[in-house]
Design a protein around this motif. Structure first.
Motif, PDB file in Angstrom:
ATOM      1  N   GLU A   9      66.685  37.102 -17.935  1.00  0.00           N
ATOM      2  CA  GLU A   9      65.912  36.162 -17.120  1.00  0.00           C
ATOM      3  C   GLU A   9      64.528  35.920 -17.725  1.00  0.00           C
ATOM      4  O   GLU A   9      63.987  34.817 -17.642  1.00  0.00           O
ATOM      5  CB  GLU A   9      65.793  36.676 -15.681  1.00  0.00           C
ATOM      6  N   ARG A  58      59.293  29.310  -9.008  1.00  0.00           N
ATOM      7  CA  ARG A  58      59.146  30.091 -10.235  1.00  0.00           C
ATOM      8  C   ARG A  58      59.020  29.238 -11.494  1.00  0.00           C
ATOM      9  O   ARG A  58      58.333  29.603 -12.421  1.00  0.00           O
ATOM     10  CB  ARG A  58      60.365  31.004 -10.412  1.00  0.00           C
ATOM     11  N   SER A  85      61.984  37.704  -3.559  1.00  0.00           N
ATOM     12  CA  SER A  85      62.868  36.593  -3.950  1.00  0.00           C
ATOM     13  C   SER A  85      64.199  36.619  -3.191  1.00  0.00           C
ATOM     14  O   SER A  85      64.760  35.569  -2.888  1.00  0.00           O
ATOM     15  CB  SER A  85      63.121  36.652  -5.454  1.00  0.00           C
ATOM     16  N   ARG A 138      53.967  44.296 -24.650  1.00  0.00           N
ATOM     17  CA  ARG A 138      54.077  44.182 -23.188  1.00  0.00           C
ATOM     18  C   ARG A 138      53.977  45.548 -22.506  1.00  0.00           C
ATOM     19  O   ARG A 138      53.425  45.671 -21.412  1.00  0.00           O
ATOM     20  CB  ARG A 138      55.385  43.496 -22.818  1.00  0.00           C
ATOM     21  N   GLN A 161      58.498  44.584 -14.249  1.00  0.00           N
ATOM     22  CA  GLN A 161      57.032  44.651 -14.335  1.00  0.00           C
ATOM     23  C   GLN A 161      56.574  44.335 -15.748  1.00  0.00           C
ATOM     24  O   GLN A 161      55.652  43.556 -15.951  1.00  0.00           O
ATOM     25  CB  GLN A 161      56.547  46.073 -14.016  1.00  0.00           C
ATOM     26  N   VAL A 162      57.223  44.946 -16.707  1.00  0.00           N
ATOM     27  CA  VAL A 162      56.774  44.818 -18.093  1.00  0.00           C
ATOM     28  C   VAL A 162      57.117  43.442 -18.653  1.00  0.00           C
ATOM     29  O   VAL A 162      56.363  42.890 -19.448  1.00  0.00           O
ATOM     30  CB  VAL A 162      57.394  45.943 -18.961  1.00  0.00           C
ATOM     31  N   LEU A 163      58.236  42.899 -18.209  1.00  0.00           N
ATOM     32  CA  LEU A 163      58.672  41.607 -18.757  1.00  0.00           C
ATOM     33  C   LEU A 163      58.278  40.435 -17.863  1.00  0.00           C
ATOM     34  O   LEU A 163      58.598  39.285 -18.156  1.00  0.00           O
ATOM     35  CB  LEU A 163      60.184  41.624 -18.999  1.00  0.00           C
ATOM     36  N   GLY A 164      57.589  40.733 -16.773  1.00  0.00           N
ATOM     37  CA  GLY A 164      57.046  39.652 -15.953  1.00  0.00           C
ATOM     38  C   GLY A 164      58.093  38.864 -15.190  1.00  0.00           C
ATOM     39  O   GLY A 164      58.047  37.644 -15.130  1.00  0.00           O
ATOM     40  N   THR A 181      71.508  36.121  -9.360  1.00  0.00           N
ATOM     41  CA  THR A 181      71.139  34.843  -8.754  1.00  0.00           C
ATOM     42  C   THR A 181      72.379  34.158  -8.187  1.00  0.00           C
ATOM     43  O   THR A 181      72.255  33.200  -7.432  1.00  0.00           O
ATOM     44  CB  THR A 181      70.451  33.894  -9.758  1.00  0.00           C
ATOM     45  N   ARG A 194      60.043  38.362 -11.457  1.00  0.00           N
ATOM     46  CA  ARG A 194      59.888  38.707 -10.049  1.00  0.00           C
ATOM     47  C   ARG A 194      61.210  38.984  -9.338  1.00  0.00           C
ATOM     48  O   ARG A 194      61.233  39.688  -8.333  1.00  0.00           O
ATOM     49  CB  ARG A 194      59.129  37.594  -9.317  1.00  0.00           C
ATOM     50  N   HIS A 195      62.316  38.395  -9.830  1.00  0.00           N
ATOM     51  CA  HIS A 195      63.608  38.594  -9.166  1.00  0.00           C
ATOM     52  C   HIS A 195      64.290  39.808  -9.805  1.00  0.00           C
ATOM     53  O   HIS A 195      64.992  39.691 -10.812  1.00  0.00           O
ATOM     54  CB  HIS A 195      64.464  37.340  -9.330  1.00  0.00           C
ATOM     55  N   SER A 209      50.830  46.660 -19.963  1.00  0.00           N
ATOM     56  CA  SER A 209      51.160  47.048 -18.593  1.00  0.00           C
ATOM     57  C   SER A 209      50.302  48.220 -18.131  1.00  0.00           C
ATOM     58  O   SER A 209      50.456  48.701 -17.011  1.00  0.00           O
ATOM     59  CB  SER A 209      52.641  47.410 -18.487  1.00  0.00           C
ATOM     60  N   LYS A 233      52.497  35.836 -18.782  1.00  0.00           N
ATOM     61  CA  LYS A 233      53.720  36.632 -18.695  1.00  0.00           C
ATOM     62  C   LYS A 233      53.627  37.676 -17.584  1.00  0.00           C
ATOM     63  O   LYS A 233      54.406  38.632 -17.535  1.00  0.00           O
ATOM     64  CB  LYS A 233      53.991  37.311 -20.037  1.00  0.00           C
ATOM     65  N   LEU A 234      52.639  37.532 -16.736  1.00  0.00           N
ATOM     66  CA  LEU A 234      52.483  38.392 -15.548  1.00  0.00           C
ATOM     67  C   LEU A 234      52.225  39.859 -15.873  1.00  0.00           C
ATOM     68  O   LEU A 234      52.586  40.748 -15.100  1.00  0.00           O
ATOM     69  CB  LEU A 234      53.706  38.272 -14.617  1.00  0.00           C
ATOM     70  N   LEU A 235      51.589  40.117 -16.997  1.00  0.00           N
ATOM     71  CA  LEU A 235      51.365  41.515 -17.376  1.00  0.00           C
ATOM     72  C   LEU A 235      50.237  42.142 -16.560  1.00  0.00           C
ATOM     73  O   LEU A 235      49.266  41.483 -16.177  1.00  0.00           O
ATOM     74  CB  LEU A 235      51.110  41.608 -18.876  1.00  0.00           C
ATOM     75  N   LEU A 236      50.401  43.422 -16.303  1.00  0.00           N
ATOM     76  CA  LEU A 236      49.617  44.081 -15.263  1.00  0.00           C
ATOM     77  C   LEU A 236      48.146  44.319 -15.590  1.00  0.00           C
ATOM     78  O   LEU A 236      47.361  44.598 -14.696  1.00  0.00           O
ATOM     79  CB  LEU A 236      50.256  45.433 -14.891  1.00  0.00           C
ATOM     80  N   LEU A 283      64.499  36.871 -23.080  1.00  0.00           N
ATOM     81  CA  LEU A 283      64.651  37.636 -24.319  1.00  0.00           C
ATOM     82  C   LEU A 283      66.007  37.419 -24.966  1.00  0.00           C
ATOM     83  O   LEU A 283      66.202  37.735 -26.136  1.00  0.00           O
ATOM     84  CB  LEU A 283      64.411  39.131 -24.063  1.00  0.00           C
TER      85      LEU A 283
END
Lengths: 568, 568
Positions: free
Chosen positions: A366, B112, A542, B393, A404-407, A264, A409-410, B397, B165-168, A369
C-alpha cells in the motif's frame, strides 16, 4: 504432582518445583497465563530482565489422546505490550512429559553482550552449552544442527535469525515428529523474548523415562477412543482431514471476508487458484514428498497439516495453512500457491510469524514499495526479512510498526497484532473477537464465523463472541488442539472424563469454565496493569471510516460493546 | 479581539472567529494547548481526521519587543501519542499579526489520495492552490519555490519530504527573515500531522495591514527597551550572543553529561573539536557568508543563531545549535563540525528533527549498522533519510521505533521523544524534567542544569524541576523565546508590564503563573485521556540498570517522584 523447571538465565541457577493444584493439572494457557500474571511485572519491558517465559504442556501431554499435545508459551509480548499465550504443536509437549515436566520457566537475562546459550534438559541434569554454533542460522539449518547433536527425537525449541535481532514478529519453533522445528508458537514476538535471555535453543532430550500413570486405565483408554470417534465424525474436523485449513478459502470468499489488497477488499477475483481443491490437486499431481494429510503431533485423528511439494515433488513447506494463504496470498493479491509456500518457507526459516509479516507486506505494498500481485516482489520482501535488511526488519516488526515507518494509515491490527484471515467489516462476530482479545487480533480466540446468521450485523455479537471465546479458550486451557473444539463445544464431558480417568480428579463443566473465564479475567487485568487503555482495543480509524466495497460495511462496534465482550 | 482562522481541509470551508479572553491574548502554548485539549479527542489517531493543528502566535507578535515572535504549533503528536506544543522562530508570527491573526487552525482531512494543497492567506481572502509543484522536494527547494511564487517576505510554513511520507520525526519549517524555511517546530512529528491533512504549505502573504495598537504607547516603548537592556546585561543570554548555544559543549563535558556513544557515556574525548570556541574560530576564519551571530527573528537582542559556512565560505547550515551538535556529534562520537553541519543541513532539507534523528542514528550505530565515529557513514544515514530509503524511514521514525526495529534495548527517549543533549544519569534534575514533561523528553521544559548544586543527586529535584518547568513554560505561554527566561526568571514584571501597556489588561504574576500551571495540568490530563500510563514516563530499563561510567550513576527516580513532578 507436576514439576516446574525454573531456569535463571543470568545466574544459570536451576530449580525444580512441584505443584499439585488444578492449574498445574490443566497446564496449557491456564497455567502459562497465571504464571505470567503472577510473576511478570505488568509494566516491565518485554525484552528486559523482568519478563519471564513459560513453556507449559497440557493435561493430556504424553498420553495417547488425539491432538492433546500442544505447548502454551507465555510471557509479556513485545508486539502487543500485553500478556501473550502462543501455542504450538509438535513433540515438545511429549518430551517434557517424559521428563516429568509440566513447565519450563526462563527468568532474568544475562548482560547485553553475553553469548548465546543452549539449555539442554535431560533426565539427569540441566546443562548450559555454548550456542554460538547456531547463531545467525536459519531455523531449518538450526533444526539439522540440533538433530545431529542431540538426535532428531529430542524435543527442540529454537528461534530464527529474526528473533536473534529481537524483531517483534519472531516466533518460537518447536520440533515436529521428523525433528524439524516447524511448529510455531508464532504470534506475539515471544521468539524475541527468548532471544533477550540469550537462549537460542532449549533441547529436551529423548531420555525421559516418565510414563503417564492412570487412576483408571480402562476408562482412559475408552475415553481416548471416544475422542477419536468424535473427531472423525465431526463434519468440520473431518473436512480438515481431507483439505486441511485451506478449506476456508472458498468459505471466506463466499462470505466476502477473504482479506484482499491490504484488507481493503473481502473478495479476490481468481481466489480459486489458491483454494483447497487447487492445493489438493497440486499436491496429488506432484506426488513425491507431498502429503495432503499430515499430523503435526502424534497421535492426531485430524491431521490437518500438509506437506506442500515443489514442482519436482520435493518438500517446499510444511504445513501451508489457510491463515498464511490469506495473509501472504489474497491479502497481497497473489494467486500462486508456489509463491505462498515459498514465502511461508522463508518465514519459517527466518523465524517470523506468517500472519504478521503478511500483513506488514500488505502495508508495504500500500505504501507503494511494490505492486499488489507481484509474486517476485513479495518473495523478495521475505528474502529481505531473512537477510535482516532494513526493509526486512521493518516488515518483521509487524504491520503496526511497518505502517508507522512506511506512513500508511490503513493497517490491519488490534493491539499491534495483525488481523487474521477474516475481514472484520464483513464479519462483525470476528471483529468483536479481534477487538476483545487480550492477545491482540486473534481468530482462534473466539471463532464466530461459522455461527453467524448475518455476519455483517453486529446484533448479538457480544454474546456470540463471548460464547466462542469460552469454547476456544477451553482447548488452550488444557493444551488441546483448537480443532478439537468442534467435537466438544456443546459438551466437554469427554475431555473432563479423561482428566478424571487419568488423575482421579473431578472437574465439573462449571468449574472448568470458571477457570477458563478466570484466565481471561487475569489476562485482561494484566493488560490493564500494563497500561493498555480500553481504546487500544480498536482497529485503525480507516476501518470505521471506509466501507468494505463488497459488503458496504464499516466496523461499527463501539468501545462499550468491546468492553462488554471483555467482561468476565 | 483576537482572530482565529479555522480551515477545514476536507471541505475547504474557512471561518473566522474572534475571541477576547486572556488565553487568546497570551496566545502561544497557553492557547495552543487549550485548543488541543478542547478540540482534539485525546484518543484519536494523530494522523487521522480527528486531530487538528493549531498555529498560534503570541502576545507580543508583530511588535518591536525583542525575541517575542515565536509561534506555538499544537496538536496530538504521532511521535509520543500525547499532546504537543512545538514552537519556532522566524517571521510567521509577525505575518500572522499583520493579517490580524492570533491562530490558524487546520481541521479534518481529505481522503487518503487527495492531492497536495497550499493554503494562501492574504488580506482579502484564503485560497487553496494546488501544491503538487512542491511534492517530494526538499525544504530548501520548497523555500525557493515559495519565495518565487509569493515573495521572500511572505510568511511560509512548510514540511519536508519526510513529513509527506508521514514520518514520526518530521517537523514544520517556518520562514526566516531571508525567506528560507529553516526555523523548525521540530519535535513531535507535527509535520506528519500537517501532511495528513494534505496541506504541503501555508503562505501568509506580506500584504497584511494590521498594525499593533497600544493602550499606552510610551509605556510600551519604554518596556520594550527594558527587555533589550535585561537581555544584554544577562550573563547567560549575552554569552549566547557571542557563542550561540554551542557554549553548552564545554559546560556539559565538564559536568559529564555530554551525550556520547548512544548515551552510554557523558564525556567525549576530543569534545573541544566541536566546542563553541572551535565553531567561533572556524566561522571567523572561513569568513564569506559565515556569521557567528545571527537573528532568527526581528527584532532580537540575543541573536544566538549563526550561519555556518563551508570551506569556501558558502552557507552550509544555519543555524547549527548545541542540541544538534550533541545528538548528531558527541552522541555518535563524531568530532567534526563540518560533518555535523552537513547532517544538520540534510535534516533541515528532509524536514526532520535533528535531535530525534541523531538519537536514532545512535541506536543504529549501537545495532552495528555503522561504527561510532564514522563521519561518512553518519552523513550517509542522513542521505538515507533524505532519500526516504527503508533505513532512512526507520531513522526518521525516531529512536524508540528505530530501537524496536533494529533490536536495541538502550534507547534514549521518554514517551518516544528522544532525550536531548544532557545525559540523564549525570543530571537528576534534567532526568526529572525529561520524565515529567507532557511532551516526552524535552530540555526547554524545565532546564535545571545550571542550578543543580549536585547534579548526580536526586535530592530536591522534584521541586527544582517544577520551579524551572514554570520558568520555562512562561516563555512558551506567550510566544517568547525561551532564552528570555534568564532575564525574567525572578521577576516577570517587565513582560507583564508590556501586556498592560499594549492591551490595557492587568495580569498579575500569580494569575500568569496560575495560567501556566493550568496549561500543564490540561496537557497532563490530555495525555492521561490519550491512554498514556504513568509508567510510560520512564527511560528504558537500561538507564536504571547500567551505570554511566563517568559518574557511576544510574537513574534512580521513582514513579512516585515523577508523579509529584507532574502534579499541578
Amino acid at each position: 504432582m507436576f514439576s516446574t523447571l525454573r531456569i535463571n538465565t543470568a545466574t544459570r541457577e536451576v530449580k525444580k518445583e512441584t505443584h499439585s493444584s488444578k492449574e498445574y493439572l490443566l497446564g496449557g494457557r491456564t497455567l502459562s497465563s497465571r504464571l505470567v500474571s503472577r510473576e511478570v511485572p505488568a509494566d516491565c519491558e518485554p525484552l528486559g530482565r523482568k519478563n519471564s517465559l513459560f513453556f507449559c504442556n497440557g493435561a493430556m501431554s504424553g498420553t495417547t489422546v488425539s491432538s492433546s499435545d500442544r505447548i502454551s508459551i507465555g510471557g509479556k509480548s513485545p508486539l502487543t505490550g500485553g500478556i501473550k499465550e502462543s501455542n504450538a504443536g509438535g513433540i515438545v509437549g511429549t518430551r517434557m512429559a517424559q521428563q516429568g515436566l509440566r513447565c519450563i520457566t526462563l527468568e532474568d537475562a544475562p548482560p547485553r553482550n553475553a553469548s548465546w546459550q543452549v539449555v539442554v534438559i535431560g533426565k539427569d541434569n540441566v546443562e548450559f552449552i555454548n550456542g554460538e554454533f547456531l547463531a545467525g542460522k536459519g531455523v531449518y539449518e538450526k533444526s539439522e544442527l540440533l538433530s545431529e547433536k542431540f538426535s532428531p527425537k529430542a524435543g527442540c525449541i529454537t528461534i530464527g535469525p529474526a528473533a536473534e535481532k529481537l524483531l517483534l514478529t519472531s516466533g518460537i519453533a518447536c520440533s515436529d515428529p521428523h525433528g524439524v522445528c516447524s511448529r510455531y508458537a508464532g504470534r506475539g514476538g515471544l521468539g524475541a523474548v527468548m532471544a533477550s535471555k540469550k537462549v537460542i535453543a532449549i533441547v529436551i532430550k529423548n531420555d525421559g523415562e516418565v510414563k503417564p500413570e492412570y487412576v483408571d486405565p480402562d476408562g482412559f483408554k475408552e475415553g481416548s477412543k471416544k475422542i477419536i470417534k468424535l473427531l472423525r465424525e465431526n463434519p468440520v474436523s473431518s473436512q480438515f482431514t481431507k483439505y486441511g485449513t485451506a478449506a476456508m478459502v472458498d468459505i471466506c470468499q463466499a462470505l466476502k471476508v477473504l482479506p484482499t489488497r491490504n484488507f481493503t477488499h473481502g473478495v479476490m477475483e481468481g481466489a480459486e487458484k489458491i483454494n483447497a481443491q487447487t492445493m489438493y490437486d497440486t499436491i496429488k499431481e506432484r506426488g513425491g514428498e507431498g502429503l495432503t494429510q499430515h499430523a503435526c503431533m502424534h497421535p492426531c485423528a485430524i491431521q490437518c497439516s500438509n506437506v506442500y511439494p515443489d514442482k519436482d515433488g520435493k518438500l517446499l513447506c510444511s504445513p501451508v495453512e489457510y491463515e498464511t494463504m490469506a495473509l501472504m496470498g489474497s491479502n497481497l493479491c497473489l494467486k500462486n500457491l508456489d509463491t505462498i509456500a515459498t514465502m511461508n518457507r522463508i518465514a519459517n526459516d527466518a523465524g517470523v510469524d506468517t500472519l504478521d509479516c503478511g500483513a506488514a507486506i500488505g502495508v508495504a505494498m500500500e505504501a507503494g514499495l511494490a505492486e499488489f500481485g507481484d509474486n517476485e516482489a513479495a518473495v523478495q520482501m521475505m528474502e529481505e526479512i531473512r537477510n535482516l535488511t532494513p526493509l526486512g526488519r521493518i516488515l518483521a516488526s509487524g504491520c503496526k510498526v511497518a505502517a508507522q515507518v512506511l506512513g500508511v494509515r490503513h493497517a490491519p491490527h488490534v493491539l499491534g497484532q495483525g488481523v487474521p484471515a477474516y475481514e472484520p467489516r464483513g464479519s462483525k462476530g470476528m471483529a468483536m473477537t479481534y477487538l476483545s482479545s487480550p492477545m491482540g487480533a486473534d481468530h482462534t480466540f473466539g471463532f464466530t464465523l461459522r455461527d453467524e446468521e448475518d455476519p455483517t450485523s453486529k446484533e448479538g455479537k457480544v454474546a456470540l463472541s463471548k460464547k466462542f471465546q469460552v469454547i476456544g479458550s477451553r482447548m488452550d486451557a488444557m493444551g488441546m488442539c483448537n480443532f478439537v473444539r468442534y467435537s466438544v463445544r456443546d459438551d466437554m464431558t469427554p475431555l473432563l472424563d479423561l482428566i478424571k480417568a487419568r488423575f482421579g480428579v473431578v472437574i465439573s463443566d462449571k468449574e472448568f469454565d470458571d477457570m477458563v473465564k478466570e484466565t481471561l479475567k487475569l489476562e485482561h487485568q494484566f493488560n490493564s496493569d500494563a497500561g493498555i487503555p480500553a481504546h487500544a482495543h480498536r482497529f485503525t480509524e480507516s476501518f470505521y471510516e471506509e466501507s468494505q466495497p463488497e459488503t458496504g460495511e464499516k466496523v461499527d462496534i463501539t468501545d462499550e460493546e468491546t468492553a462488554q465482550a471483555m467482561q468476565w
